[in-house]
Design an enzyme around this catalytic site. Structure first.
Site, PDB file in Angstrom:
ATOM      1  N   THR A 123       0.837  -1.196   0.000  1.00  0.00           N
ATOM      2  CA  THR A 123       0.000   0.000   0.000  1.00  0.00           C
ATOM      3  C   THR A 123       0.875   1.251   0.000  1.00  0.00           C
ATOM      4  O   THR A 123       2.010   1.219   0.495  1.00  0.00           O
ATOM      5  CB  THR A 123      -0.909   0.028   1.251  1.00  0.00           C
ATOM      6  OG1 THR A 123      -1.502   1.319   1.405  1.00  0.00           O
ATOM      7  CG2 THR A 123      -0.110  -0.270   2.511  1.00  0.00           C
ATOM      8  N   ASP A 124       0.334   2.349  -0.513  1.00  0.00           N
ATOM      9  CA  ASP A 124       1.097   3.600  -0.462  1.00  0.00           C
ATOM     10  C   ASP A 124       1.171   4.167   0.951  1.00  0.00           C
ATOM     11  O   ASP A 124       1.913   5.116   1.208  1.00  0.00           O
ATOM     12  CB  ASP A 124       0.526   4.634  -1.442  1.00  0.00           C
ATOM     13  CG  ASP A 124      -0.883   5.096  -1.102  1.00  0.00           C
ATOM     14  OD1 ASP A 124      -1.488   4.579  -0.140  1.00  0.00           O
ATOM     15  OD2 ASP A 124      -1.399   5.977  -1.817  1.00  0.00           O
ATOM     16  N   GLU A 125       0.432   3.566   1.899  1.00  0.00           N
ATOM     17  CA  GLU A 125       0.532   3.984   3.295  1.00  0.00           C
ATOM     18  C   GLU A 125       1.954   3.821   3.828  1.00  0.00           C
ATOM     19  O   GLU A 125       2.357   4.513   4.767  1.00  0.00           O
ATOM     20  CB  GLU A 125      -0.428   3.169   4.169  1.00  0.00           C
ATOM     21  CG  GLU A 125      -1.900   3.483   3.980  1.00  0.00           C
ATOM     22  CD  GLU A 125      -2.372   4.669   4.796  1.00  0.00           C
ATOM     23  OE1 GLU A 125      -1.559   5.208   5.577  1.00  0.00           O
ATOM     24  OE2 GLU A 125      -3.546   5.043   4.656  1.00  0.00           O
ATOM     25  N   TYR A 152      -0.921   0.314  11.325  1.00  0.00           N
ATOM     26  CA  TYR A 152      -1.275  -0.417  10.104  1.00  0.00           C
ATOM     27  C   TYR A 152      -0.189  -0.248   9.046  1.00  0.00           C
ATOM     28  O   TYR A 152       0.310  -1.217   8.476  1.00  0.00           O
ATOM     29  CB  TYR A 152      -2.623   0.067   9.551  1.00  0.00           C
ATOM     30  CG  TYR A 152      -2.800  -0.237   8.078  1.00  0.00           C
ATOM     31  CD1 TYR A 152      -2.807  -1.557   7.632  1.00  0.00           C
ATOM     32  CD2 TYR A 152      -2.946   0.783   7.137  1.00  0.00           C
ATOM     33  CE1 TYR A 152      -2.944  -1.850   6.274  1.00  0.00           C
ATOM     34  CE2 TYR A 152      -3.088   0.500   5.793  1.00  0.00           C
ATOM     35  CZ  TYR A 152      -3.091  -0.818   5.356  1.00  0.00           C
ATOM     36  OH  TYR A 152      -3.216  -1.101   4.022  1.00  0.00           O
ATOM     37  N   LYS A 156       2.431  -3.095   7.362  1.00  0.00           N
ATOM     38  CA  LYS A 156       2.537  -3.354   5.923  1.00  0.00           C
ATOM     39  C   LYS A 156       3.964  -3.084   5.427  1.00  0.00           C
ATOM     40  O   LYS A 156       4.472  -3.804   4.563  1.00  0.00           O
ATOM     41  CB  LYS A 156       1.529  -2.497   5.148  1.00  0.00           C
ATOM     42  CG  LYS A 156       0.078  -2.886   5.369  1.00  0.00           C
ATOM     43  CD  LYS A 156      -0.237  -4.283   4.834  1.00  0.00           C
ATOM     44  CE  LYS A 156      -0.296  -4.308   3.314  1.00  0.00           C
ATOM     45  NZ  LYS A 156      -0.717  -5.650   2.810  1.00  0.00           N
TER      46      LYS A 156
END
Length: 346
Positions: A123-125, A152, A156
């Site tokens: 994810t770009d998170e 979170y 990731k």
């Protein structure tokens, strides 16, 4: 090709499964899902409807079950994860167990079974705020330092780098993707757009964190799964160990999204409700997709205006799916749907 899809009964995973069934007739798909709150068999085509699709109820943290399930598979596409920032802020333990430990167990099994391709969905998170090394705001690039701002995102990022290490150390044919925010059919309604749509339809306030100017790049799930399918079926070995951003270059603020949903449904802007900002809230997420465009010729096709219209219509025409979600009586979801009733005093 026989493909193991972890988390295949979730939002993006189930759309990916449907895409494979429609576009890759020689593929057989084995969905492996624990069916936690966001996993839902109703997201998948009726299982007896095709011999190409099968399902196993299982936990990616269960080493024995994972090893047995992976036997005979050619590829693994790993979606299974705890995914919601707000939930991670309340209890990070499950995120570390599923996202990090679960990914480790899958990677180990893939190494022992000589899996031909392991596609890890990140994810770009993991980037934190989209910016250059000097701090200038710009879309994130695959070579940028990872600076996750929530438990979170950190979980990731840990799994993302662990997957890369299995290519670097053992030669496991791993590809990593980092996608921007997804939307579309079958998305669990704790996430921003389905939450806004459901609240608008049911005349509840739409909660806006902080000043509403937090910006995200939005990609329709159909575009995302098309990119993943393309990467999965690349035969070149020089794809192994590569990281690809997947985005649509359609940045919008939270306030813009809430306003558009209300306008589309002919609801009053008075339903917008500003609430206290959440912890570690990333100001801007956006990704540079030059690499995937140049190397495999992929680019997003669905405009946000077209995609959000289709998405609103899907939620309007699938009340039985929404009812099935609400019948589970999830306290976190209930709080999220009613968050806008607790107005901020900003």
């Amino acid at each position: 090709m026989r493909i193991l899809v972890t988390g295949g009964a979730g939002f993006i995973g189930s759309n990916f499964v449907r895409h494979l069934l429609d576009h890759y007739p020689s593929d057989d798909i084995l969905v492996f899902d624990l069916l936690t709150y966001a996993g839902n068999l109703a997201n998948l085509p009726s299982l007896p409807s095709t011999a190409r699709l099968s399902f196993i109820h299982g936990d990616i943290c269960d080493e024995q079950t994972v090893a047995q399930t992976m036997a005979g598979c050619d590829a693994v596409v790993h979606f299974a994860a705890e995914t919601h920032v707000d939930r991670s802020l309340l209890n990070a333990r499950d995120f570390m167990a599923t996202n990090v430990q679960g990914t480790y167990i899958l990677l180990e099994a893939a190494r022992k079974h000589h899996i031909q391709r392991f596609l890890y969905i990140s994810t770009d998170e993991v980037y934190g705020n989209a910016c250059s090394p000097t701090g200038t705001s710009r879309p994130s690039q695959e070579t940028d330092t990872l600076r996750p701002l929530s438990p979170y995102a950190a979980s990731k990022a840990g799994a993302d780098t662990l997957a890369f290490s299995y290519w670097a150390s053992y030669g496991l044919p791993v590809i990593i993707t980092r996608s921007s925010n997804n939307y579309g059919p079958y998305q669990y309604p704790e996430k921003q757009l389905p939450l806004f749509i459901l609240n608008a339809l049911e005349d509840r306030p739409l909660p806006i964190y902080g000043d509403g100017q937090h910006s995200r790049d939005w990609i329709h799930v159909y575009d995302h799964v098309a990119a993943l399918s393309l990467l999965l079926h690349q035969s070149e070995s020089n794809m192994d160990g590569e990281i690809f951003n997947v985005g649509a270059h359609q940045e919008r603020t939270t306030l813009e999204n809430a306003t558009l949903v209300l306008k589309s449904l002919e609801k009053s802007p008075e339903q917008i409700s500003f609430v206290q900002d959440r912890l570690g809230h990333v100001r801007r997420h956006a990704v540079d997709t030059t690499k995937i465009s140049q190397q495999v010729g992929w680019q997003a096709k669905i405009s946000f205006e077209e995609g959000i219209k289709q998405t609103i219509e899907w939620y309007q025409t699938h009340p039985e799916w929404i009812e099935g979600i609400q019948q589970k009586q999830n306290d976190f979801l209930d709080t999220a749907l009613h968050l806008g009733e607790m107005r901020s005093t900003r």
